[in-house]
Write a protein that holds these residues in place. Structure first.
Motif, PDB file in Angstrom:
ATOM      1  N   ARG A  97       7.100  -2.354   3.407  1.00  0.00           N
ATOM      2  CA  ARG A  97       5.696  -2.460   3.770  1.00  0.00           C
ATOM      3  C   ARG A  97       4.888  -2.174   2.497  1.00  0.00           C
ATOM      4  O   ARG A  97       5.347  -1.451   1.609  1.00  0.00           O
ATOM      5  CB  ARG A  97       5.325  -1.450   4.862  1.00  0.00           C
ATOM      6  CG  ARG A  97       6.086  -1.641   6.166  1.00  0.00           C
ATOM      7  CD  ARG A  97       5.668  -2.913   6.888  1.00  0.00           C
ATOM      8  NE  ARG A  97       6.365  -3.061   8.169  1.00  0.00           N
ATOM      9  CZ  ARG A  97       7.511  -3.711   8.322  1.00  0.00           C
ATOM     10  NH1 ARG A  97       8.118  -4.263   7.264  1.00  0.00           N
ATOM     11  NH2 ARG A  97       8.066  -3.820   9.507  1.00  0.00           N
ATOM     12  N   ASP A  98       3.678  -2.717   2.446  1.00  0.00           N
ATOM     13  CA  ASP A  98       2.911  -2.598   1.218  1.00  0.00           C
ATOM     14  C   ASP A  98       2.618  -1.150   0.837  1.00  0.00           C
ATOM     15  O   ASP A  98       2.640  -0.785  -0.345  1.00  0.00           O
ATOM     16  CB  ASP A  98       1.621  -3.416   1.300  1.00  0.00           C
ATOM     17  CG  ASP A  98       0.764  -3.071   2.508  1.00  0.00           C
ATOM     18  OD1 ASP A  98       1.290  -2.524   3.498  1.00  0.00           O
ATOM     19  OD2 ASP A  98      -0.447  -3.365   2.469  1.00  0.00           O
ATOM     20  N   SER A 133       7.334  -7.255   5.004  1.00  0.00           N
ATOM     21  CA  SER A 133       6.189  -7.776   5.744  1.00  0.00           C
ATOM     22  C   SER A 133       5.502  -8.815   4.860  1.00  0.00           C
ATOM     23  O   SER A 133       5.757  -8.878   3.644  1.00  0.00           O
ATOM     24  CB  SER A 133       5.214  -6.646   6.074  1.00  0.00           C
ATOM     25  OG  SER A 133       4.623  -6.156   4.887  1.00  0.00           O
ATOM     26  N   GLU A 151       2.492  -8.861   3.672  1.00  0.00           N
ATOM     27  CA  GLU A 151       1.745  -8.193   2.616  1.00  0.00           C
ATOM     28  C   GLU A 151       2.684  -7.646   1.539  1.00  0.00           C
ATOM     29  O   GLU A 151       2.391  -7.715   0.342  1.00  0.00           O
ATOM     30  CB  GLU A 151       0.908  -7.049   3.191  1.00  0.00           C
ATOM     31  CG  GLU A 151      -0.179  -7.479   4.166  1.00  0.00           C
ATOM     32  CD  GLU A 151       0.346  -7.750   5.577  1.00  0.00           C
ATOM     33  OE1 GLU A 151      -0.437  -8.249   6.398  1.00  0.00           O
ATOM     34  OE2 GLU A 151       1.540  -7.458   5.844  1.00  0.00           O
ATOM     35  N   GLU A 196       4.104 -10.443  -0.692  1.00  0.00           N
ATOM     36  CA  GLU A 196       3.137 -10.886  -1.701  1.00  0.00           C
ATOM     37  C   GLU A 196       3.169  -9.984  -2.923  1.00  0.00           C
ATOM     38  O   GLU A 196       3.174 -10.459  -4.069  1.00  0.00           O
ATOM     39  CB  GLU A 196       1.735 -10.908  -1.088  1.00  0.00           C
ATOM     40  CG  GLU A 196       0.669 -11.437  -2.031  1.00  0.00           C
ATOM     41  CD  GLU A 196      -0.695 -11.528  -1.378  1.00  0.00           C
ATOM     42  OE1 GLU A 196      -1.672 -11.795  -2.107  1.00  0.00           O
ATOM     43  OE2 GLU A 196      -0.792 -11.333  -0.147  1.00  0.00           O
ATOM     44  N   ASP A 240      -1.932  -0.873   8.532  1.00  0.00           N
ATOM     45  CA  ASP A 240      -2.517  -0.558   7.237  1.00  0.00           C
ATOM     46  C   ASP A 240      -2.813   0.939   7.259  1.00  0.00           C
ATOM     47  O   ASP A 240      -3.459   1.431   8.194  1.00  0.00           O
ATOM     48  CB  ASP A 240      -3.800  -1.361   7.005  1.00  0.00           C
ATOM     49  CG  ASP A 240      -4.437  -1.010   5.675  1.00  0.00           C
ATOM     50  OD1 ASP A 240      -3.730  -1.056   4.658  1.00  0.00           O
ATOM     51  OD2 ASP A 240      -5.636  -0.672   5.658  1.00  0.00           O
TER      52      ASP A 240
END
Length: 351
Positions: free
Chosen positions: A121-122, A141, A143, A146, A285
């Motif tokens: 996860r970011d 994920s 995010e 990326e 988030d």
């Protein structure tokens, strides 16, 4: 004391903070003497010329080596895990829905087996970067993908190395069966030409004299209830004989799958942060920049502190200064601060 925690509901406990199912496989039974074996020589350690940066423990030889941060599965079907007891620092946070996941950071020890490894996860990537870690995960994920595709952190991912650097173990079922060895971490780093020599910046540690003056309310145990899902209830119990904390997930001792050696902890840090659900899968988030309220448990006492993001690390702050850590292993629980999320953090003291 553990039985008392299990016997009562979170609502009936002494509530210190209101910051807010699937059946598990039965983990292997742990031997009580493993805790004593794991601490032999630790409390009587002589003063040594060098120091590990993330534990504060001394070393006879110069310390080097890059930190390695691994995403470790905490689903009940992934317990007991491998290698967690050897991590210097562990972050536990919600990954999706009411399921938590670990980011285990290794530097002073190199486990033979680590896992089960799970997807990134970011916000875990951000934490790994704060230690300049080589980041290890299996999946991502959108995010997180990326960030990884941009080369935001050096990383090895099981999506590219499944069956080579990452091994599928037969005693677990996918997606709870991906493991990596430290040797394969180093092999992968060499293949990708990642530098692995430099150690991370040191955390702040208390001296022996400062440890003797630790202040706070007596707290022999703490319980964290993630979104009222008992499968992810966390209990920390202070063992006064060992002068360390033991950790339990849903009543089961957190210990290594193969050796049975428990995770023995010196600092428990609980930090409240804003959580927002961002997609239909329940991914989140988490605000890891704004700071907020926290609790620091050391030597059987709890102190209310603040937390700050200091160069990418979530750390306790007391009276405007970074709070020192007891030399040893540190676990950090990031919990929702949002009203209505039924998050509870509770403490109990023996009479």
């Amino acid at each position: 004391m553990l039985k008392r925690w299990i016997a009562v509901s979170a609502a009936a406990m002494l509530l210190v903070s209101g910051c807010s199912k699937e059946k598990a496989e039965e983990p292997a039974k742990q031997e009580p003497e493993k805790a004593e074996e794991a601490t032999k020589g630790v409390s009587a350690e002589k003063e040594l010329p060098f120091q590990y940066p993330l534990t504060g423990f001394g070393s006879e030889t110069e310390v080097d080596g890059r930190a390695v941060a691994v995403m470790i599965n905490n689903h009940p079907k992934a317990r007991p895990q491998s290698g967690l007891n050897q991590a210097d620092v562990v972050y536990e946070m919600l990954a999706e829905g009411d399921v938590t996941r670990f980011l285990a950071i290794f530097q002073s020890e190199r486990p033979e087996m680590i896992g089960p490894v799970r997807s990134s996860r970011d916000y875990y990537i951000e934490l790994a970067k704060g230690y300049d870690s080589l980041y290890i995960a299996h999946g991502y994920s959108p995010e997180a993908k990326e960030l990884l595709d941009q080369g935001y952190v050096d990383n090895l991912n099981g999506m590219q190395y499944d069956g080579t650097l990452f091994k599928r173990e037969s005693f677990r079922k996918a997606p709870h069966n991906s493991y990596i060895s430290y040797d394969n971490v180093l092999k992968g780093a060499k293949e990708k030409n990642y530098a692995m020599e430099n150690e991370p910046r040191s955390l702040e540690f208390l001296s022996e004299e400062e440890i003797k003056t630790i202040q706070g309310e007596k707290a022999d145990s703490a319980m964290i209830s993630y979104l009222d899902n008992e499968l992810f209830n966390v209990i920390y119990e202070y063992d006064a004989g060992l002068e360390k904390y033991k950790r339990y997930s849903n009543g089961e001792l957190t210990a290594d799958y193969k050796s049975g050696e428990p995770a023995l902890l010196d600092n428990i840090f609980i930090a409240e942060a804003d959580h927002q659900v961002v997609d239909s899968a329940g991914r989140r988030d988490i605000n890891l920049t704004s700071g907020g309220k926290g609790y620091l448990l050391q030597k059987g006492k709890v102190t209310e502190v603040q937390w700050e993001n200091i160069d990418g690390r979530i750390l306790p702050v007391l009276n405007g200064q970074q709070a020192g850590l007891v030399p040893g292993k540190t676990w950090i629980n990031i919990v929702p601060s949002n009203p209505g999320l039924e998050q509870t953090v509770s403490f109990e003291a023996e009479n």
